[in-house]
Design an enzyme around this catalytic site. Structure first.
Site, PDB file in Angstrom:
ATOM      1  CG  HIS A  73       7.920  -1.438   4.251  1.00 18.04           C
ATOM      2  ND1 HIS A  73       7.012  -2.451   4.445  1.00 18.04           N
ATOM      3  CD2 HIS A  73       7.240  -0.300   4.513  1.00 18.04           C
ATOM      4  CE1 HIS A  73       5.838  -1.937   4.792  1.00 18.04           C
ATOM      5  NE2 HIS A  73       5.950  -0.629   4.862  1.00 18.04           N
ATOM      6  CG  HIS A 111      -0.284   0.143   2.532  1.00 13.43           C
ATOM      7  ND1 HIS A 111      -0.845  -0.345   3.698  1.00 13.43           N
ATOM      8  CD2 HIS A 111       0.884   0.717   2.913  1.00 13.43           C
ATOM      9  CE1 HIS A 111      -0.047  -0.072   4.709  1.00 13.43           C
ATOM     10  NE2 HIS A 111       1.003   0.576   4.270  1.00 13.43           N
TER      11      HIS A 111
HETATM   12  C1  DHB Z   1       6.196   3.625   2.845  1.00 14.81           C
HETATM   13  C2  DHB Z   1       5.579   2.395   3.031  1.00 14.81           C
HETATM   14  C3  DHB Z   1       4.495   2.269   3.904  1.00 14.81           C
HETATM   15  O1  DHB Z   1       3.876   1.090   4.176  1.00 14.81           O
HETATM   16  C4  DHB Z   1       4.001   3.364   4.554  1.00 14.81           C
HETATM   17  O2  DHB Z   1       2.916   3.208   5.311  1.00 14.81           O
HETATM   18  C5  DHB Z   1       4.630   4.599   4.402  1.00 14.81           C
HETATM   19  C6  DHB Z   1       5.723   4.721   3.538  1.00 14.81           C
HETATM   20  C7  DHB Z   1       7.332   3.781   1.907  1.00 14.81           C
HETATM   21  O3  DHB Z   1       7.817   2.799   1.345  1.00 14.81           O
HETATM   22  O4  DHB Z   1       7.766   4.910   1.665  1.00 14.81           O
HETATM   23 FE    FE Z   2       2.262   1.290   5.752  1.00 14.93          FE
END
Ligand code: DHB
Ligand code: FE
Length: 284
Positions: free
Chosen positions: A193, A12
């Protein structure tokens, strides 16, 4: 009776929303991300549900640190796109389904899951970006959406095991709704991430793909994985993936039905700071 026809899983990333809104989807960087959703947009047109039950996480947008529900179901008639600091995204208002949402709340709470009932809430990129990925730029979303927010931002977060059991309770709730609605359940967020600290930028392709393999073939086993494994292997924000287990728990095979068909699978790195994963599973 209503039934769950399919589940959809997708990351997302907020920058994906910005790419859509600012007309950048054709740029070489983004083209590779959006190419993974060409099939999905067509699939959704051909397999249009009556309602989407959308499992996502709020990012301290609607819920601040003052009030942090673990699981929250949106029972309102509509949900406005939230202002996350740059003004609300120029996307349609999300129409809810108060009757089905109320029924699911009744059934799932009686089934021992404590849900917070939300009658007013703005929805952030966690909900609107998956809709943009699956629908593209539209004047209206193709069907009503029931937002289901999970706390994966502020510890303690719910275990994958509990999320998987909750998905099973949601399936029972849907199947006891006395109207022949086709319902899709979407699990969103992830994949690996980490946005902060010394490991910021962490991506783990091998782990992500093993997660996808297990989500398809061994969801019950996968649901036993402790939260600390997500954080260690997929980064602090990789914990968003427990939400995929809610959607997977709602599929028929978990309750003794046939195995789902993998209609589509996609994985790409990078999109902003995130690995993008995407799956569509159809119930037999
Ligand atoms: C990013 C990813 C996320 O899930 C989020 O909530 C905010 C930023 C990103 O990859 O920048
Ligand atoms: Fe997120």
């Amino acid at each position: 009776m209503a039934r769950i026809t399919a589940s959809v899983y997708t990351s997302h990333v907020p920058a994906i929303g910005a790419a859509v809104d600012l007309g950048k989807t054709g740029e070489p960087y983004w083209q590779k991300v959006f190419a993974g959703y060409d099939f999905s947009k067509q699939w959704l047109k051909e397999n249009r549900p009556d309602v989407v039950f959308l499992v996502y996480n709020d990012h301290a947008t609607a819920f601040s640190l003052e009030l942090i529900p673990t699981f929250a179901i949106g029972t309102a008639a509509e949900f406005k796109p939230a202002d996350e600091g740059w003004g609300p995204r120029p996307v349609p208002v999300v129409k809810g389904h108060p009757q089905l949402a109320s029924h699911i709340a009744q059934s799932v709470i009686q089934d021992d899951f404590d849900l917070t009932i939300v009658n007013r809430m703005d929805v952030d990129h966690g909900l609107t970006v998956p809709l943009s990925l699956m629908c593209g730029q539209v004047d209206e979303w193709p069907c009503p959406v029931i937002p289901f927010a999970v706390n994966v931002v502020q510890y303690p977060v719910p275990a994958g095991r509990r999320c998987f059991a909750l998905g099973q309770a949601i399936r029972r709730a849907v199947e006891s709704y006395d109207e022949p609605l086709k319902v899709q359940i979407w699990g969103t967020g992830g994949m690996s991430h980490q946005l902060q600290g010394s490991r910021a930028g962490l991506i783990n392709r091998e782990w992500d793909n093993a997660f996808l393999d297990r989500l398809i073939a061994d969801p019950a086993g996968l649901s036993q994985m402790p939260h600390i494994d997500y954080v260690r292997e997929a980064g602090s924000e990789g914990i968003e993936l427990v939400m995929w287990l809610i959607a997977r728990g709602a599929m028929a095979d978990v309750a003794g039905g046939g195995k789902p068909r993998v209609a589509h699978r996609f994985y790409h790195v990078p999109a902003s700071n995130t690995a993008v994963g995407h799956l569509i599973l159809e119930n037999a």
